[in-house]
Motif scaffolding. Structure first.
Motif, PDB file in Angstrom:
ATOM      1  N   SER A 217       2.583 -12.361  -3.408  1.00  0.00           N
ATOM      2  CA  SER A 217       3.015 -12.862  -2.103  1.00  0.00           C
ATOM      3  C   SER A 217       3.726 -11.800  -1.269  1.00  0.00           C
ATOM      4  N   ASN A 218       4.134 -10.684  -1.911  1.00  0.00           N
ATOM      5  CA  ASN A 218       4.815  -9.620  -1.182  1.00  0.00           C
ATOM      6  C   ASN A 218       3.846  -8.632  -0.539  1.00  0.00           C
ATOM      7  N   PHE A 219       2.547  -8.882  -0.661  1.00  0.00           N
ATOM      8  CA  PHE A 219       1.541  -7.967  -0.118  1.00  0.00           C
ATOM      9  C   PHE A 219       0.603  -8.721   0.815  1.00  0.00           C
ATOM     10  N   ASP A 220       0.219  -8.035   1.908  1.00  0.00           N
ATOM     11  CA  ASP A 220      -0.692  -8.677   2.866  1.00  0.00           C
ATOM     12  C   ASP A 220      -2.135  -8.517   2.415  1.00  0.00           C
ATOM     13  N   ASP A 221      -3.069  -8.939   3.251  1.00  0.00           N
ATOM     14  CA  ASP A 221      -4.489  -8.902   2.883  1.00  0.00           C
ATOM     15  C   ASP A 221      -5.012  -7.489   2.692  1.00  0.00           C
ATOM     16  N   GLU A 222      -4.317  -6.503   3.260  1.00  0.00           N
ATOM     17  CA  GLU A 222      -4.729  -5.113   3.106  1.00  0.00           C
ATOM     18  C   GLU A 222      -3.981  -4.424   1.967  1.00  0.00           C
ATOM     19  N   GLY A 223      -3.184  -5.186   1.249  1.00  0.00           N
ATOM     20  CA  GLY A 223      -2.453  -4.624   0.122  1.00  0.00           C
ATOM     21  C   GLY A 223      -1.175  -3.908   0.497  1.00  0.00           C
ATOM     22  N   LYS A 224      -0.710  -4.053   1.728  1.00  0.00           N
ATOM     23  CA  LYS A 224       0.517  -3.387   2.154  1.00  0.00           C
ATOM     24  C   LYS A 224       1.714  -4.278   1.848  1.00  0.00           C
ATOM     25  N   GLN A 225       2.793  -3.645   1.387  1.00  0.00           N
ATOM     26  CA  GLN A 225       3.986  -4.396   1.045  1.00  0.00           C
ATOM     27  C   GLN A 225       4.612  -5.023   2.293  1.00  0.00           C
ATOM     28  N   LYS A 226       5.171  -6.198   2.129  1.00  0.00           N
ATOM     29  CA  LYS A 226       5.889  -6.860   3.210  1.00  0.00           C
ATOM     30  C   LYS A 226       7.366  -6.460   3.205  1.00  0.00           C
ATOM     31  N   ARG A 227       7.922  -6.331   2.013  1.00  0.00           N
ATOM     32  CA  ARG A 227       9.312  -5.901   1.872  1.00  0.00           C
ATOM     33  C   ARG A 227       9.382  -4.772   0.859  1.00  0.00           C
ATOM     34  N   ARG A 228      10.259  -3.809   1.102  1.00  0.00           N
ATOM     35  CA  ARG A 228      10.457  -2.699   0.190  1.00  0.00           C
ATOM     36  C   ARG A 228      11.222  -3.177  -1.038  1.00  0.00           C
ATOM     37  N   LEU A 229      11.005  -2.479  -2.154  1.00  0.00           N
ATOM     38  CA  LEU A 229      11.657  -2.851  -3.405  1.00  0.00           C
ATOM     39  C   LEU A 229      13.168  -2.857  -3.258  1.00  0.00           C
ATOM     40  N   GLU A 230      13.715  -1.872  -2.559  1.00  0.00           N
ATOM     41  CA  GLU A 230      15.167  -1.782  -2.410  1.00  0.00           C
ATOM     42  C   GLU A 230      15.736  -3.023  -1.725  1.00  0.00           C
ATOM     43  N   GLU A 231      14.955  -3.642  -0.852  1.00  0.00           N
ATOM     44  CA  GLU A 231      15.444  -4.822  -0.135  1.00  0.00           C
ATOM     45  C   GLU A 231      15.692  -5.994  -1.067  1.00  0.00           C
ATOM     46  N   PHE A 232      14.969  -6.056  -2.171  1.00  0.00           N
ATOM     47  CA  PHE A 232      15.146  -7.162  -3.109  1.00  0.00           C
ATOM     48  C   PHE A 232      16.409  -7.010  -3.939  1.00  0.00           C
ATOM     49  N   ARG A 233      17.024  -5.831  -3.929  1.00  0.00           N
ATOM     50  CA  ARG A 233      18.273  -5.621  -4.676  1.00  0.00           C
ATOM     51  C   ARG A 233      19.504  -5.736  -3.782  1.00  0.00           C
ATOM     52  N   GLN A 234      19.323  -5.967  -2.510  1.00  0.00           N
ATOM     53  CA  GLN A 234      20.458  -6.050  -1.595  1.00  0.00           C
ATOM     54  C   GLN A 234      21.135  -7.418  -1.663  1.00  0.00           C
TER      55      GLN A 234
END
Length: 234
Positions: A217-234
């Motif tokens: 769910s963190n990736f769009d149809d082109e495989g690009k991330q929606k949120r950076r990994l660092e954002e999930f640790r904030q």
């Protein structure tokens, strides 16, 4: 006589020593599977992607020189296959009928008694670099260390000049611990070494962030991330 103030001591540590990693272990994820590295299965497939002048840069921060002879490369992989420390794994892309070798990694400086272990000797082919598969490979290795083998401390060390490796360590959740000046002489050149670590107390939060980032769910149809990994640790 006046009583002496006791010296401060570390907290008691109970339990058993950690387990040694095994070459027989398979670490299976959505994108990659890690298996024990072998010359018979992996050397010939890896060789075209890591040999010759165009691939020499892959070895810049590793202990070995670039390879230009398949027999010498096979011998190097055979030595890795026989090693008990480091313990080497091939990183395979989960790609249908034939899993494709995309790199290798190892557990090293294995100290079960102190429950301390290091990840190292990372060689990622371009098709693995900066992909969810690369992150998943590091997630699988960290999870195995803390949840299956029982280690307290997981280390990442690299040449201080290796900026991509330093960024990767911090991105994955390792903590910078310091610079060891003139730590080694590698291939006739001076090496300062940066030290990073992750400990068992850190792991639950790091695991949660990695799993959230890796979720489809963190990736769009082109495989690009929606949120950076660092954002999930904030």
């Amino acid at each position: 006589m006046a009583s002496r103030t006791p010296n401060p001591l570390g907290a008691p540590v109970g339990g058993k020593p950690a387990q040694r990693p095994s070459r027989e272990t398979r670490l299976v994820g959505r994108h990659v599977t890690l298996v024990g590295l072998t010359s018979a299965q992996h050397a010939d497939e890896l060789y075209p992607h890591v040999s010759g002048p165009k691939n020499a840069h892959l070895w810049d921060y590793l202990l070995e020189e670039p390879f230009d002879d398949i027999a010498v490369f096979r011998a190097s992989i055979e030595a890795k296959e026989a090693s008990r420390d480091p313990v080497f794994y091939a990183i395979l892309l989960n790609d249908g009928e034939k899993d494709e070798v995309a790199g290798m990694a190892s557990y090293m400086r294995i100290e079960p008694g102190h429950r301390c272990i290091e990840v190292g000797s990372l060689l990622f082919l371009p098709k693995l670099q900066r992909t969810p598969a690369a992150t998943e490979a590091m997630y699988l290795m960290a999870r195995h260390v803390f949840e299956d083998l029982g280690y307290r401390r997981y280390e990442w060390k690299c040449n201080a000049l290796n900026a991509p490796s330093r960024r990767a360590a911090l991105r994955l959740g390792f903590t910078f611990e310091g610079l060891f000046r003139k730590h080694m002489i590698i291939k006739g050149r001076s090496r300062d070494t940066t030290w990073f670590s992750m400990i068992d107390d850190d792991w639950p939060g790091i695991k949660q962030a990695l799993e959230a980032w890796l979720d489809p769910s963190n990736f769009d149809d082109e495989g690009k991330q929606k949120r950076r990994l660092e954002e999930f640790r904030q």
